[in-house]
Design an enzyme around this catalytic site. Structure first.
Site, PDB file in Angstrom:
ATOM      1  N   SER A  21      35.005 -11.680  36.416  1.00 51.02           N
ATOM      2  CA  SER A  21      36.143 -11.291  35.600  1.00 51.02           C
ATOM      3  C   SER A  21      35.981  -9.868  35.060  1.00 51.02           C
ATOM      4  O   SER A  21      34.895  -9.468  34.644  1.00 51.02           O
ATOM      5  CB  SER A  21      36.244 -12.270  34.432  1.00 51.02           C
ATOM      6  OG  SER A  21      37.233 -11.839  33.538  1.00 51.02           O
ATOM      7  N   LYS A  45      40.934 -11.116  35.518  1.00 52.68           N
ATOM      8  CA  LYS A  45      40.706 -10.448  34.244  1.00 52.68           C
ATOM      9  C   LYS A  45      40.887 -11.374  33.034  1.00 52.68           C
ATOM     10  O   LYS A  45      41.818 -12.186  33.007  1.00 52.68           O
ATOM     11  CB  LYS A  45      41.710  -9.290  34.158  1.00 52.68           C
ATOM     12  CG  LYS A  45      41.737  -8.524  32.869  1.00 52.68           C
ATOM     13  CD  LYS A  45      40.547  -7.640  32.727  1.00 52.68           C
ATOM     14  CE  LYS A  45      40.428  -7.117  31.288  1.00 52.68           C
ATOM     15  NZ  LYS A  45      39.051  -6.762  30.942  1.00 52.68           N
ATOM     16  N   VAL A  71      35.530  -2.447  26.846  1.00 48.84           N
ATOM     17  CA  VAL A  71      36.968  -2.494  27.120  1.00 48.84           C
ATOM     18  C   VAL A  71      37.690  -3.308  26.048  1.00 48.84           C
ATOM     19  O   VAL A  71      38.756  -2.915  25.573  1.00 48.84           O
ATOM     20  CB  VAL A  71      37.231  -3.068  28.529  1.00 48.84           C
ATOM     21  CG1 VAL A  71      38.712  -3.343  28.743  1.00 48.84           C
ATOM     22  CG2 VAL A  71      36.705  -2.102  29.588  1.00 48.84           C
ATOM     23  N   LEU A  73      38.780  -6.626  26.253  1.00 49.83           N
ATOM     24  CA  LEU A  73      39.768  -7.615  26.723  1.00 49.83           C
ATOM     25  C   LEU A  73      41.204  -7.093  26.754  1.00 49.83           C
ATOM     26  O   LEU A  73      42.148  -7.815  26.428  1.00 49.83           O
ATOM     27  CB  LEU A  73      39.706  -8.890  25.860  1.00 49.83           C
ATOM     28  CG  LEU A  73      38.428  -9.719  26.012  1.00 49.83           C
ATOM     29  CD1 LEU A  73      38.420 -10.859  24.989  1.00 49.83           C
ATOM     30  CD2 LEU A  73      38.298 -10.270  27.416  1.00 49.83           C
ATOM     31  N   CYS A 130      32.189 -12.529  25.382  1.00 47.41           N
ATOM     32  CA  CYS A 130      32.583 -11.120  25.393  1.00 47.41           C
ATOM     33  C   CYS A 130      31.993 -10.419  24.163  1.00 47.41           C
ATOM     34  O   CYS A 130      32.296 -10.797  23.027  1.00 47.41           O
ATOM     35  CB  CYS A 130      34.098 -10.954  25.378  1.00 47.41           C
ATOM     36  SG  CYS A 130      34.547  -9.198  25.343  1.00 47.41           S
ATOM     37  N   ILE A 191      25.105 -14.267  33.837  1.00 47.90           N
ATOM     38  CA  ILE A 191      25.260 -13.899  32.451  1.00 47.90           C
ATOM     39  C   ILE A 191      26.443 -12.942  32.265  1.00 47.90           C
ATOM     40  O   ILE A 191      26.790 -12.213  33.183  1.00 47.90           O
ATOM     41  CB  ILE A 191      23.984 -13.181  31.896  1.00 47.90           C
ATOM     42  CG1 ILE A 191      23.671 -11.926  32.719  1.00 47.90           C
ATOM     43  CG2 ILE A 191      22.809 -14.131  31.894  1.00 47.90           C
ATOM     44  CD1 ILE A 191      22.507 -11.083  32.153  1.00 47.90           C
ATOM     45  N   THR A 193      27.714  -9.654  29.880  1.00 52.23           N
ATOM     46  CA  THR A 193      26.970  -8.413  29.672  1.00 52.23           C
ATOM     47  C   THR A 193      25.965  -8.528  28.521  1.00 52.23           C
ATOM     48  O   THR A 193      26.123  -9.340  27.618  1.00 52.23           O
ATOM     49  CB  THR A 193      27.930  -7.249  29.361  1.00 52.23           C
ATOM     50  OG1 THR A 193      28.755  -7.631  28.255  1.00 52.23           O
ATOM     51  CG2 THR A 193      28.799  -6.924  30.561  1.00 52.23           C
ATOM     52  N   GLY A 243      25.216 -11.035  37.468  1.00 57.11           N
ATOM     53  CA  GLY A 243      24.519 -10.006  36.701  1.00 57.11           C
ATOM     54  C   GLY A 243      23.847  -9.042  37.657  1.00 57.11           C
ATOM     55  O   GLY A 243      22.781  -9.318  38.194  1.00 57.11           O
ATOM     56  N   THR A 266      30.080  -5.514  38.666  1.00 53.45           N
ATOM     57  CA  THR A 266      30.072  -4.056  38.650  1.00 53.45           C
ATOM     58  C   THR A 266      29.992  -3.443  40.051  1.00 53.45           C
ATOM     59  O   THR A 266      30.532  -2.365  40.286  1.00 53.45           O
ATOM     60  CB  THR A 266      28.897  -3.593  37.772  1.00 53.45           C
ATOM     61  OG1 THR A 266      29.051  -4.191  36.481  1.00 53.45           O
ATOM     62  CG2 THR A 266      28.857  -2.087  37.614  1.00 53.45           C
TER      63      THR A 266
END
Lengths: 303, 256
Positions: A21, A45, A71, A73, A130, A191, A193, A243, A266
């Site tokens: 996401s 997202k 960011v 959300l 988050c 995980i 972040t 991760g 990422t």
């Protein structure tokens, strides 16, 4: 022919590769680069009840083998998603999983209730991890009681598969995983972040408007592999590992550590075709190792 | 359509000590995708341990005849420094084309001013070409810290009238672009690319002049395709991604 199919609760994935996401938009952003139908699933997202503008710029800083984002959300809310985005992706031959976030338990429930009406959304990923929002988010994911309360409410509201995304910013992630398993989660994904910070020393200022943010990318991978290994031993439900997966080899680390499926995050920013490359790599690996079913690799760490 | 293309570097020529002009062609000799002036590319930097994300770089020019992509690169850190060290025949993995280009003049718009600062002149070269091809004669106002930071002057002079400003007065008008007399003229459309303070100063100066004005932003970005939502700029429509809604914005869309 290698069998790459894996199951997360009642959710059948044609292969164990999902998108994480917040790193894959809603899917169409990547349609120029890959055939979306090839994905095991795509996790869209983070979606909230009301639209959110997110945090002020700057929201991102590159760090050694990774990046920190804040960011917060940003999204147009669940109703916009259902009206404008869902029709564009509902017929993709893959699984749509909506990442759901909220400031309070009622928000999670209401978003899930609205998603429930749409038959091609067979799963939600409950985001209790988050690090970039003031209310909700990680606050739920760092205590067993908080994690359990959200899971319990979502479990009641949503009939499909419920994934709960865990935060690494805790002392004992296995304990949190057991708490959400006990409340009926079908799977845990980990995980999210790692809370992090970077400073511009010349200006004596933080790089991010929020000072702290969440670290992702290859830098966090060894931490994530360790946590997946610990959680996979602690729970009976399938674990989804993520991760810092940059390639197929990295994905297999997670599977061998006990993950039934993986999410690519990422790495999509650096190589927008990475997901299909990972799928192909896993298939080749199975062939190379005489494995005819990818499920036999889950937790197959030799130690 | 956006594509991942492996390029062969044809040349990478130093322009002073802080810049290079890199010319590339697809490794497989396939025809370059169509691009608009103002669009950008995302480069994977192969030889920099400290560089993790791609580097967004403006398209300087696409030479259809030789099938070459031109990029102006400024030494802005480890990633761009690694790109500047690259040699002819080396390969680069590039995603392109990204973002939206400048709006071409509409009927009746004849007086066009292109304002560039430092390496921000890069997309104005492609734009200048396009305008000249369309029968316009653009005026360029190019600013830089010093004479050695003025890039591609001869190329710009071949396209139109060129005015020069330097911060140190080493050549041209001594001062920032907004103090140059050409800014007092009347224009139908102004295009601007350069450092943020310069673009804001130009925008504020021309906001009520009746000219349409577009600026090109370079907010820090990760993905370049609208997925990560890192490069957002506040606009009248709320936070939008510079990579997909920009990088070119009409100043009326911005909250400056």
């Amino acid at each position: 022919m290698v069998n790459l199919n894996v199951n997360i609760g009642n959710l059948s994935l044609k292969n164990p590769v999902l998108t994480a996401s917040g790193t894959f938009g809603y899917g169409p952003e990547f349609a120029d680069f890959i055939d979306l139908n090839r994905l095991g699933g795509f996790i869209v997202k983070g979606t909230t009840l009301e639209p959110r503008q997110g945090n002020p710029y700057p929201r991102m800083v590159e760090t050694p083998s990774g990046m920190i984002n804040a960011v917060g959300l940003q999204n147009k809310g669940v109703d916009y998603f259902i009206e404008h985005i869902y029709p564009q992706i509902k017929d993709v031959d893959s699984q749509i999983i909506v990442n759901v976030s909220g400031a309070g338990v009622d928000d999670y429930v209401e978003v899930c209730r609205r998603l429930q009406q749409h038959t091609n959304i067979k799963a939600v990923e409950v985001n209790i991890s988050c690090p970039n929002v003031k209310q909700g988010g990680m606050a739920f994911g760092t205590t067993c009681e908080g994690a359990a309360s959200v899971t319990r409410a979502v479990r009641k509201a949503f009939e499909g598969t419920v994934l709960v995304k865990l935060s690494p910013n805790v002392t004992d992630i296995a304990e949190i995983a057991r708490a959400v398993e006990a409340e009926g989660a079908d799977s845990v994904s980990l995980i999210n972040t790692v809370m992090a910070m970077a400073i511009d020393v010349e200006r004596r200022k933080p790089y991010l408007s929020t000072v702290t943010g969440g670290l992702s990318g290859a830098a966090v991978r060894p931490i994530a592999v360790r946590m997946v290994w610990q959680v996979a031993k602690a729970v009976k439900i399938p674990v989804i590992g993520l991760g810092g997966i940059m390639n197929g080899r990295d994905a297999l680390e997670f599977i061998l550590a006990g993950a039934t499926a993986v999410e690519i995050g990422t790495a999509n920013f650096i190589n927008p075709a990475v997901t299909v490359e990972v799928i192909d790599y896993i298939e080749d690996y199975c062939t190379r190792h005489g494995v005819d079913n990818v499920n036999s690799l889950i937790g197959a760490l030799d130690y | 359509m956006k594509r991942i293309i492996v390029f062969r570097i044809v040349s990478n020529t130093a322009l002073g000590s802080n810049y290079t002009l890199m010319k590339l062609t697809p490794e497989d000799n396939a025809e370059l995708p169509d691009t608009c002036p103002g669009q950008f590319v995302q480069i994977y930097v192969p030889d920099s341990k400290s560089t993790y994300l791609r580097r967004p770089i403006s398209i300087n020019f696409v030479d259809k005849k030789s099938n070459q992509l031109w990029l102006l690169i400024r030494n802005a850190g480890d990633g761009t420094a690694a790109l500047m060290r690259m040699k002819a025949e080396e390969r680069l993995n590039i995603i392109m084309p990204l973002g939206n280009g400048f709006t071409l003049p509409s009927d009746g718009e004849r007086k066009l001013l292109l304002v560039g600062g430092g390496v921000g002149v890069a997309p104005l070269y492609a734009l200048g070409h396009k305008l000249v091809d369309g029968g316009y004669r653009p005026v360029f106002l190019l600013g830089a810290r010093s004479e050695s930071d003025l890039l591609m002057l001869d190329e710009f002079k071949a396209l139109g009238d060129v005015m020069i400003c330097t911060d140190d007065g080493s050549v041209g008008h001594h001062g920032v672009v907004t103090t140059h007399e050409v800014m007092n003229g009347t224009f139908d459309r102004i295009y601007c690319c350069g450092p943020m303070p310069m673009m804001k100063a130009v925008a504020n100066m021309v906001r009520n002049s009746g000219a349409e004005c577009e600026v090109s932003l370079e907010n820090t970005m990760a993905c370049g395709v609208g997925a990560c939502l890192c490069c957002v700029e506040p606009t009248v429509k709320g936070n939008v991604c510079v990579c997909t809604e920009g990088p070119v914005f009409n100043i009326n869309q911005l909250t400056w």
